[in-house]
Design an enzyme around this catalytic site. Structure first.
Site, PDB file in Angstrom:
ATOM      1  N   CYS A  12      -9.396 -13.685  17.617  1.00 21.55           N
ATOM      2  CA  CYS A  12      -9.969 -12.505  18.265  1.00 21.55           C
ATOM      3  C   CYS A  12     -11.263 -12.178  17.525  1.00 21.55           C
ATOM      4  O   CYS A  12     -11.274 -12.111  16.299  1.00 21.55           O
ATOM      5  CB  CYS A  12      -8.999 -11.341  18.171  1.00 21.55           C
ATOM      6  SG  CYS A  12      -7.331 -11.820  18.677  1.00 21.55           S
ATOM      7  N   ASP A  46      -7.753   3.952   9.699  1.00 22.01           N
ATOM      8  CA  ASP A  46      -7.317   3.409   8.416  1.00 22.01           C
ATOM      9  C   ASP A  46      -8.402   3.792   7.418  1.00 22.01           C
ATOM     10  O   ASP A  46      -9.564   3.438   7.601  1.00 22.01           O
ATOM     11  CB  ASP A  46      -7.156   1.884   8.532  1.00 22.01           C
ATOM     12  CG  ASP A  46      -5.863   1.410   7.888  1.00 22.01           C
ATOM     13  OD1 ASP A  46      -5.552   1.915   6.791  1.00 22.01           O
ATOM     14  OD2 ASP A  46      -5.192   0.549   8.462  1.00 22.01           O
ATOM     15  N   ARG A  93      -9.024  -8.803   9.983  1.00 20.22           N
ATOM     16  CA  ARG A  93      -8.798  -9.712   8.860  1.00 20.22           C
ATOM     17  C   ARG A  93      -9.660 -10.973   9.018  1.00 20.22           C
ATOM     18  O   ARG A  93      -9.256 -12.070   8.647  1.00 20.22           O
ATOM     19  CB  ARG A  93      -7.323 -10.044   8.758  1.00 20.22           C
ATOM     20  CG  ARG A  93      -6.739  -9.609   7.448  1.00 20.22           C
ATOM     21  CD  ARG A  93      -5.233  -9.600   7.411  1.00 20.22           C
ATOM     22  NE  ARG A  93      -4.734  -8.249   7.290  1.00 20.22           N
ATOM     23  CZ  ARG A  93      -3.650  -7.805   7.892  1.00 20.22           C
ATOM     24  NH1 ARG A  93      -2.940  -8.596   8.657  1.00 20.22           N
ATOM     25  NH2 ARG A  93      -3.279  -6.557   7.724  1.00 20.22           N
ATOM     26  N   LYS A 107      -3.240   4.864   6.551  1.00 20.00           N
ATOM     27  CA  LYS A 107      -3.509   5.292   7.922  1.00 20.00           C
ATOM     28  C   LYS A 107      -3.317   6.798   8.074  1.00 20.00           C
ATOM     29  O   LYS A 107      -2.417   7.372   7.474  1.00 20.00           O
ATOM     30  CB  LYS A 107      -2.564   4.576   8.887  1.00 20.00           C
ATOM     31  CG  LYS A 107      -2.822   3.087   8.972  1.00 20.00           C
ATOM     32  CD  LYS A 107      -1.959   2.435  10.036  1.00 20.00           C
ATOM     33  CE  LYS A 107      -2.149   0.949  10.072  1.00 20.00           C
ATOM     34  NZ  LYS A 107      -1.553   0.243   8.910  1.00 20.00           N
ATOM     35  N   ASP A 163     -11.896  -0.846  12.467  1.00 16.53           N
ATOM     36  CA  ASP A 163     -12.324  -0.726  11.070  1.00 16.53           C
ATOM     37  C   ASP A 163     -13.733  -1.280  10.911  1.00 16.53           C
ATOM     38  O   ASP A 163     -14.197  -2.088  11.702  1.00 16.53           O
ATOM     39  CB  ASP A 163     -11.357  -1.496  10.157  1.00 16.53           C
ATOM     40  CG  ASP A 163      -9.949  -0.939  10.221  1.00 16.53           C
ATOM     41  OD1 ASP A 163      -9.807   0.291  10.069  1.00 16.53           O
ATOM     42  OD2 ASP A 163      -9.001  -1.723  10.433  1.00 16.53           O
ATOM     43  N   CYS A 201      -3.642 -18.492  14.005  1.00 13.65           N
ATOM     44  CA  CYS A 201      -3.575 -17.613  15.174  1.00 13.65           C
ATOM     45  C   CYS A 201      -3.764 -18.482  16.403  1.00 13.65           C
ATOM     46  O   CYS A 201      -4.480 -19.481  16.344  1.00 13.65           O
ATOM     47  CB  CYS A 201      -4.692 -16.578  15.146  1.00 13.65           C
ATOM     48  SG  CYS A 201      -4.593 -15.468  13.737  1.00 13.65           S
ATOM     49  N   CYS A 256     -11.322  -9.282  14.904  1.00 16.68           N
ATOM     50  CA  CYS A 256     -10.200  -9.249  13.942  1.00 16.68           C
ATOM     51  C   CYS A 256     -10.545  -8.493  12.656  1.00 16.68           C
ATOM     52  O   CYS A 256     -11.565  -8.744  12.034  1.00 16.68           O
ATOM     53  CB  CYS A 256      -9.781 -10.673  13.592  1.00 16.68           C
ATOM     54  SG  CYS A 256      -8.389 -10.714  12.448  1.00 16.68           S
ATOM     55  N   ARG A 284       7.144   0.206   2.145  1.00 21.32           N
ATOM     56  CA  ARG A 284       6.969  -0.898   3.093  1.00 21.32           C
ATOM     57  C   ARG A 284       5.809  -1.789   2.692  1.00 21.32           C
ATOM     58  O   ARG A 284       4.842  -1.333   2.090  1.00 21.32           O
ATOM     59  CB  ARG A 284       6.774  -0.383   4.521  1.00 21.32           C
ATOM     60  CG  ARG A 284       5.637   0.594   4.711  1.00 21.32           C
ATOM     61  CD  ARG A 284       5.969   1.478   5.914  1.00 21.32           C
ATOM     62  NE  ARG A 284       4.875   2.347   6.326  1.00 21.32           N
ATOM     63  CZ  ARG A 284       4.597   3.506   5.739  1.00 21.32           C
ATOM     64  NH1 ARG A 284       5.268   3.913   4.693  1.00 21.32           N
ATOM     65  NH2 ARG A 284       3.609   4.244   6.189  1.00 21.32           N
ATOM     66  N   ARG A 324       0.827  -1.217   0.000  1.00 22.44           N
ATOM     67  CA  ARG A 324       0.000   0.000   0.000  1.00 22.44           C
ATOM     68  C   ARG A 324       0.852   1.254   0.000  1.00 22.44           C
ATOM     69  O   ARG A 324       0.503   2.245  -0.609  1.00 22.44           O
ATOM     70  CB  ARG A 324      -0.916  -0.017   1.228  1.00 22.44           C
ATOM     71  CG  ARG A 324      -1.717   1.245   1.419  1.00 22.44           C
ATOM     72  CD  ARG A 324      -2.721   1.112   2.550  1.00 22.44           C
ATOM     73  NE  ARG A 324      -3.662   0.040   2.307  1.00 22.44           N
ATOM     74  CZ  ARG A 324      -4.243  -0.682   3.271  1.00 22.44           C
ATOM     75  NH1 ARG A 324      -4.000  -0.428   4.534  1.00 22.44           N
ATOM     76  NH2 ARG A 324      -5.084  -1.648   2.958  1.00 22.44           N
ATOM     77  N   TYR A 325       1.938   1.209   0.735  1.00 18.80           N
ATOM     78  CA  TYR A 325       2.833   2.365   0.838  1.00 18.80           C
ATOM     79  C   TYR A 325       4.076   2.064   0.004  1.00 18.80           C
ATOM     80  O   TYR A 325       4.477   0.908  -0.110  1.00 18.80           O
ATOM     81  CB  TYR A 325       3.243   2.575   2.292  1.00 18.80           C
ATOM     82  CG  TYR A 325       2.086   2.800   3.244  1.00 18.80           C
ATOM     83  CD1 TYR A 325       1.496   4.050   3.372  1.00 18.80           C
ATOM     84  CD2 TYR A 325       1.590   1.755   4.021  1.00 18.80           C
ATOM     85  CE1 TYR A 325       0.448   4.259   4.251  1.00 18.80           C
ATOM     86  CE2 TYR A 325       0.537   1.958   4.906  1.00 18.80           C
ATOM     87  CZ  TYR A 325      -0.025   3.210   5.024  1.00 18.80           C
ATOM     88  OH  TYR A 325      -1.061   3.409   5.890  1.00 18.80           O
TER      89      TYR A 325
HETATM   90  C1  LIG Z   1      -0.443  -0.387   8.733  1.00 11.05           C
HETATM   91  C2  LIG Z   1       0.135  -0.881   7.534  1.00 11.05           C
HETATM   92  C3  LIG Z   1       1.510  -0.713   7.262  1.00 11.05           C
HETATM   93  C4  LIG Z   1       2.459  -0.061   8.237  1.00 11.05           C
HETATM   94  O1  LIG Z   1       2.155   1.261   8.503  1.00 11.05           O
HETATM   95  P1  LIG Z   1       3.059   2.084   9.531  1.00 11.05           P
HETATM   96  O2  LIG Z   1       2.280   3.341   9.705  1.00 11.05           O
HETATM   97  O3  LIG Z   1       4.394   2.259   8.918  1.00 11.05           O
HETATM   98  O4  LIG Z   1       3.144   1.279  10.801  1.00 11.05           O
HETATM   99  C5  LIG Z   1       2.001  -1.181   6.062  1.00 11.05           C
HETATM  100  N1  LIG Z   1       1.208  -1.769   5.155  1.00 11.05           N
HETATM  101  C6  LIG Z   1      -0.105  -1.941   5.374  1.00 11.05           C
HETATM  102  C7  LIG Z   1      -0.922  -2.591   4.334  1.00 11.05           C
HETATM  103  C8  LIG Z   1      -0.691  -1.516   6.569  1.00 11.05           C
HETATM  104  O5  LIG Z   1      -1.982  -1.727   6.802  1.00 11.05           O
HETATM  105  S1  SF4 Z   2      -6.245  -9.902  15.657  1.00 10.96           S
HETATM  106 FE1  SF4 Z   2      -6.744 -11.336  13.980  1.00 10.96          FE
HETATM  107  S2  SF4 Z   2      -4.776 -11.824  13.040  1.00 10.96           S
HETATM  108 FE2  SF4 Z   2      -4.339 -10.946  15.048  1.00 10.96          FE
HETATM  109  S3  SF4 Z   2      -4.166 -12.704  16.445  1.00 10.96           S
HETATM  110 FE3  SF4 Z   2      -6.275 -11.962  16.555  1.00 10.96          FE
HETATM  111  S4  SF4 Z   2      -7.369 -13.206  15.045  1.00 10.96           S
HETATM  112 FE4  SF4 Z   2      -5.195 -13.409  14.574  1.00 10.96          FE
END
Ligand SMILES: *Cc1c(COP(=O)(O)O)cnc(C)c1O
Ligand code: SF4
Length: 375
Positions: A137, A337, A142, A344, A300, A133, A140, A124, A120-121
């Protein structure tokens, strides 16, 4: 039948098929000394009913869609129905009854050039290296993935590593998932080694909830492995001061003693930590175990997590109650986000009352007004 000790130390017998039903773990691949830990986890309504009076039918309906996994360690934190630990770990019917929100509001899948890697960035990437996991959670972000093992394979790992190699702009690699520390030491080391070798990668991060939900997994041997690939930053995930148990404290000191800088990503959650006193206690307790609060994530809009949502106003009010009142080291940045993968953005409570060409009028943490001349 499988014999195991429940969280209160009693010996329990469970038919193996109960434990293995809908069980995403590939047992035969786990190291021997892990198996008991994994097998002790609560993964179905029947097992859970041995500890708490629950509506089995309801829990089963939810776990059809979003599986459950609770480690004995985390289970032992629960004191009563609907307490912060219960809410985070025990399936709730609202997960399937309230379907507001989207499966993937941040468009992670669309920003994924190769499987399980989000770019995304520019500098990184986030690389999902484990589909497991220790705990599912309930909130979550995801959930779409962690609910259904998304099959991290040898191929997805190698393809991801090749992608990083071929993109010289990537300086910071975040290992995430699932939980990267669910990988065996050997597999984790393989990934760390490959990524560390890439010349343009300056930094590796590991995002994990293991120090909170399965602190016994953090061994000296693991810390020894991680430190070979420095700089490696570990971002933990604690949401409530009650989660910082003696065991978690020990896990964090093993990592900190290996020179691994520790951060924490907390999620703001209704009925868990949406209160100022709880948040203050959490942040103060984190720095005592050498974990620097990094982000406080606004929840989110993910489908199945509506009952955890809180208003931005609540988040900003809590942040205002932190700034200035407790040590600056205790203060995370409050992040939202943006939808559609916008990335973010930090939110700050407002301190500026008036902004003119000559001066700023500011309100301090006690609420008094001050003027500050503009240069
Ligand atoms: C949060 C996130 C990051 C890291 O973001 P930082 O602000 O540098 O901690 C990188 N990629 C994705 C897809 C993210 O959701
Ligand atoms: S927040 Fe989601 S990805 Fe992270 S440990 Fe919990 S269930 Fe797993």
């Amino acid at each position: 039948m499988i014999n195991y000790k429940n969280p209160t130390g009693e010996n329990v017998k469970q038919p193996a098929e109960n434990i293995l039903k809908k069980e995403p773990f590939r047992m035969e691949n786990l190291p021997r000394d892990w198996r008991n830990q994994i097998q002790d986890s609560i993964v179905n309504a029947k097992q859970l009913s041995a500890y708490f009076p629950i509506d089995m039918k309801q829990i089963e309906t939810v776990t059809e869609k979003y599986p459950m996994r609770i480690t004995p360690h985390y289970l032992s934190l629960i004191r009563q129905k609907e307490d912060p630990f219960w809410r985070q770990s025990i399936p709730c019917v609202e997960e399937i009854e309230n379907d507001s929100g989207k499966e993937d509001p941040l468009h992670e899948e669309r920003q994924s050039p190769v499987p399980n890697l989000i770019h995304r960035y520019p500098d990184r990437i986030l690389f999902m290296v484990s589909d497991q996991c220790a705990m599912h959670c309930r909130y979550c972000m995801r959930k779409r993935k962690t609910g259904n093992p998304f099959f991290v394979t040898h191929d997805t790992i190698e393809t991801g590593i090749a992608y990083i190699k071929n993109n010289s702009k990537i300086r910071d690699v975040i290992l995430s998932g699932g939980d990267p520390l669910m990988l065996e030491d050997k597999k984790l080391e393989h990934i760390l080694k490959q990524v560390h070798r890439i010349r343009h990668v300056e930094l590796i991060r590991i995002h994990t909830r293991i120090p909170c939900v399965w602190p016994q997994r953090i061994t000296r041997k693991l810390a020894e492995i991680i430190r070979r690939y420095h700089p490696v930053y570990v971002n933990t995930h604690f949401n409530h001061p009650g989660e910082i148990s003696t065991e978690s404290e020990k896990a964090c000191s093993i990592l900190a003693d290996a020179g691994i800088p520790l951060g924490c990503q907390t999620v703001l959650l209704r009925g868990v930590n949406d209160s100022l006193p709880v948040m203050r206690r959490l942040m103060k307790k984190l720095i005592r175990i050498r974990v620097k609060p990094y982000y406080l994530h606004h929840p989110d809009s993910v489908r199945g997590t509506a009952h955890f949502r809180v208003s931005l106003k609540t988040g900003l009010r809590i942040m205002k109650g932190l700034h200035g009142h407790i040590s600056g080291l205790c203060i995370p940045r409050y992040m939202i986000d943006l939808p559609h993968g916008g990335g973010k953005v930090p939110l700050q409570p407002e301190y500026i009352e008036e902004y003119s060409s000559k001066k700023l009028t500011l309100r301090n943490f006690r609420g008094s007004l001050f003027h500050y001349p503009e240069a």
